[in-house]
Design a protein around this motif. Structure first.
Motif, short mmCIF file in Angstrom:
data_model
loop_
_atom_site.label_atom_id
_atom_site.label_comp_id
_atom_site.label_asym_id
_atom_site.label_seq_id
_atom_site.Cartn_x
_atom_site.Cartn_y
_atom_site.Cartn_z
N PHE A 60 2.81 -0.81 -4.51
CA PHE A 60 2.70 -2.06 -5.48
C PHE A 60 3.92 -2.68 -5.01
O PHE A 60 5.31 -2.23 -4.98
CB PHE A 60 3.06 -1.13 -6.95
CG PHE A 60 3.22 -2.07 -8.02
CD1 PHE A 60 1.85 -2.43 -8.80
CD2 PHE A 60 4.33 -2.27 -8.45
CE1 PHE A 60 2.26 -3.09 -9.62
CE2 PHE A 60 4.34 -3.34 -9.27
CZ PHE A 60 3.07 -3.88 -10.40
N LEU A 61 3.86 -3.83 -5.20
CA LEU A 61 4.82 -4.98 -4.84
C LEU A 61 5.07 -6.01 -5.97
O LEU A 61 4.03 -6.52 -6.41
CB LEU A 61 4.51 -5.69 -3.61
CG LEU A 61 5.18 -6.94 -2.99
CD1 LEU A 61 6.85 -6.26 -2.77
CD2 LEU A 61 4.80 -7.49 -2.02
N GLY A 111 6.76 -15.42 -10.34
CA GLY A 111 6.40 -14.40 -9.22
C GLY A 111 5.05 -14.04 -9.40
O GLY A 111 4.18 -14.69 -9.94
N ARG A 112 5.03 -12.72 -8.36
CA ARG A 112 3.60 -11.99 -8.61
C ARG A 112 3.63 -10.59 -8.27
O ARG A 112 4.93 -10.31 -7.76
CB ARG A 112 2.66 -12.55 -7.32
CG ARG A 112 2.21 -14.12 -7.41
CD ARG A 112 1.13 -14.64 -6.28
NE ARG A 112 0.26 -13.55 -6.40
CZ ARG A 112 -0.95 -13.99 -7.56
NH1 ARG A 112 -0.83 -14.58 -8.52
NH2 ARG A 112 -1.96 -12.95 -7.57
N GLY A 157 -5.45 -4.89 -3.34
CA GLY A 157 -6.17 -6.24 -3.66
C GLY A 157 -6.12 -6.82 -5.10
O GLY A 157 -5.92 -7.97 -5.40
N ASP A 158 -5.79 -5.83 -6.06
CA ASP A 158 -5.27 -6.22 -7.37
C ASP A 158 -3.77 -6.91 -7.43
O ASP A 158 -3.18 -6.56 -6.52
CB ASP A 158 -5.27 -4.97 -8.37
CG ASP A 158 -6.56 -4.44 -8.62
OD1 ASP A 158 -7.65 -5.15 -8.39
OD2 ASP A 158 -6.48 -3.38 -9.22
N GLY A 159 -3.85 -8.00 -8.37
CA GLY A 159 -2.45 -8.65 -8.56
C GLY A 159 -2.82 -9.80 -9.60
O GLY A 159 -3.78 -9.88 -10.02
N SER A 160 -1.40 -10.32 -9.83
CA SER A 160 -1.72 -11.32 -10.71
C SER A 160 -0.26 -12.18 -10.86
O SER A 160 0.80 -11.62 -10.09
CB SER A 160 -1.73 -10.61 -12.44
OG SER A 160 -1.72 -11.60 -13.18
N GLY A 218 0.10 -1.72 4.80
CA GLY A 218 1.19 -2.26 3.97
C GLY A 218 0.58 -3.97 3.77
O GLY A 218 1.37 -4.65 3.59
N SER A 219 -0.88 -4.29 3.67
CA SER A 219 -1.22 -5.67 3.53
C SER A 219 -2.48 -5.54 2.61
O SER A 219 -2.88 -4.36 2.13
CB SER A 219 -1.54 -6.29 4.75
OG SER A 219 -2.33 -5.61 5.33
#
Length: 71
Positions: free
Chosen positions: A3-4, A55-56, A41-44, A65-66
């Motif tokens: 999680f980033l 940010g995101r 692949g999830d994100g917002s 890691g990608s």
């Protein structure tokens, strides 16, 4: 999974208020994370208290890691 969360604090808060604004962002996303599957692949986008995008967050494949390759 990895999680980033990336937040540009210079854009997120007036001078001297970065810690307070970051705390608000972390509380909001910490409470909201249950609404997501948390799969690679999830994100917002992440918004500050003035609803500006600062940010995101995203979920990465922990093995690479990608982001996963598109289908």
């Amino acid at each position: 999974m990895k999680f980033l969360l990336e937040v540009e604090l210079a854009d997120a808060a007036p001078e001297g208020e970065s810690a307070r604004e970051l705390g608000r962002i972390l509380r909001y996303w910490g409470g909201n994370v249950r609404h997501y599957a948390l799969e690679p692949g999830d994100g917002s986008a992440v918004h500050d208290s003035a609803y500006r995008e600062v940010g995101r967050w995203r979920v990465l494949d922990s093995a690479t890691g990608s982001d996963p390759a598109p289908d």
